[in-house]
Design a protein around this motif. Sequence first.
Motif, PDB file in Angstrom:
ATOM      1  N   THR A  68       0.897  -1.161  -0.031  1.00 35.54           N
ATOM      2  CA  THR A  68      -0.044  -0.070  -0.172  1.00 35.54           C
ATOM      3  C   THR A  68       0.900   1.395   0.028  1.00 35.54           C
ATOM      4  O   THR A  68       2.167   1.151   0.360  1.00 35.54           O
ATOM      5  CB  THR A  68      -0.981   0.055   1.238  1.00 35.54           C
ATOM      6  OG1 THR A  68      -0.158   0.175   2.455  1.00 35.54           O
ATOM      7  CG2 THR A  68      -1.782  -1.116   1.338  1.00 35.54           C
ATOM      8  N   ILE A  69       0.389   2.385  -0.343  1.00 26.91           N
ATOM      9  CA  ILE A  69       0.849   3.681  -0.253  1.00 26.91           C
ATOM     10  C   ILE A  69      -0.015   4.670   0.247  1.00 26.91           C
ATOM     11  O   ILE A  69      -1.157   4.486  -0.195  1.00 26.91           O
ATOM     12  CB  ILE A  69       1.316   4.025  -1.840  1.00 26.91           C
ATOM     13  CG1 ILE A  69       2.291   3.184  -2.602  1.00 26.91           C
ATOM     14  CG2 ILE A  69       1.749   5.615  -1.718  1.00 26.91           C
ATOM     15  CD1 ILE A  69       2.522   3.454  -4.018  1.00 26.91           C
ATOM     16  N   ALA A  77      -2.005  11.719 -13.370  1.00 25.89           N
ATOM     17  CA  ALA A  77      -1.524  10.800 -14.254  1.00 25.89           C
ATOM     18  C   ALA A  77      -0.748   9.823 -13.391  1.00 25.89           C
ATOM     19  O   ALA A  77      -1.093   8.387 -13.722  1.00 25.89           O
ATOM     20  CB  ALA A  77      -0.832  11.375 -15.414  1.00 25.89           C
ATOM     21  N   VAL A  78       0.012  10.049 -12.489  1.00 26.61           N
ATOM     22  CA  VAL A  78       0.687   9.270 -11.774  1.00 26.61           C
ATOM     23  C   VAL A  78      -0.131   8.203 -10.836  1.00 26.61           C
ATOM     24  O   VAL A  78       0.321   6.901 -10.766  1.00 26.61           O
ATOM     25  CB  VAL A  78       2.079   9.866 -11.038  1.00 26.61           C
ATOM     26  CG1 VAL A  78       2.749   8.881 -10.061  1.00 26.61           C
ATOM     27  CG2 VAL A  78       2.793  10.571 -12.041  1.00 26.61           C
ATOM     28  N   PHE A  79      -1.075   8.946 -10.196  1.00 25.87           N
ATOM     29  CA  PHE A  79      -1.962   7.928  -9.543  1.00 25.87           C
ATOM     30  C   PHE A  79      -2.539   6.971 -10.411  1.00 25.87           C
ATOM     31  O   PHE A  79      -2.668   5.757 -10.064  1.00 25.87           O
ATOM     32  CB  PHE A  79      -3.190   8.882  -8.870  1.00 25.87           C
ATOM     33  CG  PHE A  79      -3.975   7.969  -7.965  1.00 25.87           C
ATOM     34  CD1 PHE A  79      -3.818   7.997  -6.600  1.00 25.87           C
ATOM     35  CD2 PHE A  79      -5.135   7.259  -8.462  1.00 25.87           C
ATOM     36  CE1 PHE A  79      -4.836   7.251  -5.878  1.00 25.87           C
ATOM     37  CE2 PHE A  79      -6.109   6.560  -7.757  1.00 25.87           C
ATOM     38  CZ  PHE A  79      -5.734   6.622  -6.491  1.00 25.87           C
ATOM     39  N   ASP A  80      -2.897   7.207 -11.610  1.00 24.48           N
ATOM     40  CA  ASP A  80      -3.507   6.308 -12.784  1.00 24.48           C
ATOM     41  C   ASP A  80      -2.507   5.120 -12.850  1.00 24.48           C
ATOM     42  O   ASP A  80      -2.676   3.971 -12.968  1.00 24.48           O
ATOM     43  CB  ASP A  80      -4.024   7.115 -13.796  1.00 24.48           C
ATOM     44  CG  ASP A  80      -4.412   5.867 -14.869  1.00 24.48           C
ATOM     45  OD1 ASP A  80      -3.965   5.151 -15.084  1.00 24.48           O
ATOM     46  OD2 ASP A  80      -5.747   6.426 -15.415  1.00 24.48           O
ATOM     47  N   VAL A  81      -1.183   5.667 -13.106  1.00 28.07           N
ATOM     48  CA  VAL A  81      -0.190   4.806 -13.528  1.00 28.07           C
ATOM     49  C   VAL A  81       0.123   3.846 -12.390  1.00 28.07           C
ATOM     50  O   VAL A  81       0.264   2.400 -12.875  1.00 28.07           O
ATOM     51  CB  VAL A  81       1.111   5.485 -13.872  1.00 28.07           C
ATOM     52  CG1 VAL A  81       2.371   4.478 -13.777  1.00 28.07           C
ATOM     53  CG2 VAL A  81       1.046   6.285 -15.137  1.00 28.07           C
ATOM     54  N   VAL A  82       0.177   4.132 -11.104  1.00 29.47           N
ATOM     55  CA  VAL A  82       0.603   3.106 -10.295  1.00 29.47           C
ATOM     56  C   VAL A  82      -0.894   2.331  -9.728  1.00 29.47           C
ATOM     57  O   VAL A  82      -0.712   1.294  -9.320  1.00 29.47           O
ATOM     58  CB  VAL A  82       0.954   4.085  -8.951  1.00 29.47           C
ATOM     59  CG1 VAL A  82       1.484   3.417  -7.763  1.00 29.47           C
ATOM     60  CG2 VAL A  82       2.461   4.839  -9.351  1.00 29.47           C
ATOM     61  N   ALA A  83      -2.030   3.118  -9.791  1.00 31.35           N
ATOM     62  CA  ALA A  83      -3.062   2.309  -9.205  1.00 31.35           C
ATOM     63  C   ALA A  83      -3.418   1.288 -10.201  1.00 31.35           C
ATOM     64  O   ALA A  83      -4.217   0.332  -9.650  1.00 31.35           O
ATOM     65  CB  ALA A  83      -4.243   3.527  -8.979  1.00 31.35           C
ATOM     66  N   ASN A  84      -3.418   1.452 -11.666  1.00 31.71           N
ATOM     67  CA  ASN A  84      -3.903   0.561 -12.378  1.00 31.71           C
ATOM     68  C   ASN A  84      -2.903  -0.144 -13.221  1.00 31.71           C
ATOM     69  O   ASN A  84      -1.597   0.449 -13.215  1.00 31.71           O
ATOM     70  CB  ASN A  84      -4.708   1.367 -13.289  1.00 31.71           C
ATOM     71  CG  ASN A  84      -5.899   1.943 -12.677  1.00 31.71           C
ATOM     72  OD1 ASN A  84      -6.648   1.308 -12.111  1.00 31.71           O
ATOM     73  ND2 ASN A  84      -6.085   3.380 -12.846  1.00 31.71           N
ATOM     74  N   PRO A  85      -3.092  -1.409 -13.726  1.00 33.76           N
ATOM     75  CA  PRO A  85      -2.138  -1.939 -14.555  1.00 33.76           C
ATOM     76  C   PRO A  85      -1.777  -1.262 -15.628  1.00 33.76           C
ATOM     77  O   PRO A  85      -2.367  -0.837 -16.355  1.00 33.76           O
ATOM     78  CB  PRO A  85      -2.679  -3.492 -14.861  1.00 33.76           C
ATOM     79  CG  PRO A  85      -3.978  -3.273 -14.296  1.00 33.76           C
ATOM     80  CD  PRO A  85      -4.348  -2.044 -13.728  1.00 33.76           C
ATOM     81  N   THR A  86      -0.516  -1.354 -16.057  1.00 32.67           N
ATOM     82  CA  THR A  86       0.010  -0.846 -17.316  1.00 32.67           C
ATOM     83  C   THR A  86       1.066  -1.668 -17.941  1.00 32.67           C
ATOM     84  O   THR A  86       1.720  -2.414 -17.333  1.00 32.67           O
ATOM     85  CB  THR A  86       1.035   0.591 -16.891  1.00 32.67           C
ATOM     86  OG1 THR A  86       0.191   1.355 -16.314  1.00 32.67           O
ATOM     87  CG2 THR A  86       1.552   1.375 -18.189  1.00 32.67           C
TER      88      THR A  86
END
Lengths: 136, 136
Positions: free
Chosen positions: A92-93, A120-129
């Motif tokens: 967790t963060i 954008a970084v929240f999206d990158v870290v929270a979701n699979p890329t």
Amino acid sequence: MAGFTGLGAEQQHRATYEYDIDHPECFASEDNGATPVEVVLVGLAGCLTAGIASVAQFRGIQLRSVTATIEGQMNVLGILGADPDIRNGFETITVRFAIDADATREELEALIAQAQKRSAVFDVVANPTKILVELA
Amino acid sequence: MAGFTGLGAEQQHRATYEYDIDHPECFASEDNGATPVEVVLVGLAGCLTAGIASVAQFRGIQLRSVTATIEGQMNVLGILGADPDIRNGFETITVRFAIDADATREELEALIAQAQKRSAVFDVVANPTKILVELA
């Protein structure tokens, strides 16, 4: 980091930005910089903080100071590959914002929620890329 | 970035590492640093590169140089919130390694694959991570 393509053209930063990354001495390295995972946390805090500034301006909220304190919980057994059930990354963060502004607590909570939604970084870290790593 | 808790104790970096982050002039900012999403790419490249160095040492592969070129594809309509079907973050990220070493191409590809498998930042970006953002 030197440039990017966008808005119909090749864009350049004003300068090439350089960052040193290293691992600490207890990981048999020399500790000449933050670790890679800490650098990701820096990016997350920076993105959310910029979002708060931007949304506050849009909503007419005068900010006096914004401080982000960010922590990531990581089980070192994951990094070391000692237990396949423990992930390599953060479990967790937590990002905690202390904000001094002309606004109610409810307005500040709404401000943070909107900054999170647009980050954008929240999206990158929270979701699979999808990442492709290859040899040139 | 100042410290972390691990190995049964509070750990401190040798120094507190500071990083400037900003947005470019075409985003109405002053471009005094890389953007937050670029900083995440720096962390990913740094993590994979450190992994390559570490795995190479373990496998007795002598590296002469390792250079990572990293690109993230992002649709600006996602960041701007102009289209709810387009995500805020990267659509794909590509990391390409140029490696000069005493090893065959197959050995280098295996080296990269193992570094990817053990990379904490690869895990953070490739997989979903729970993030709590809150007002202090």
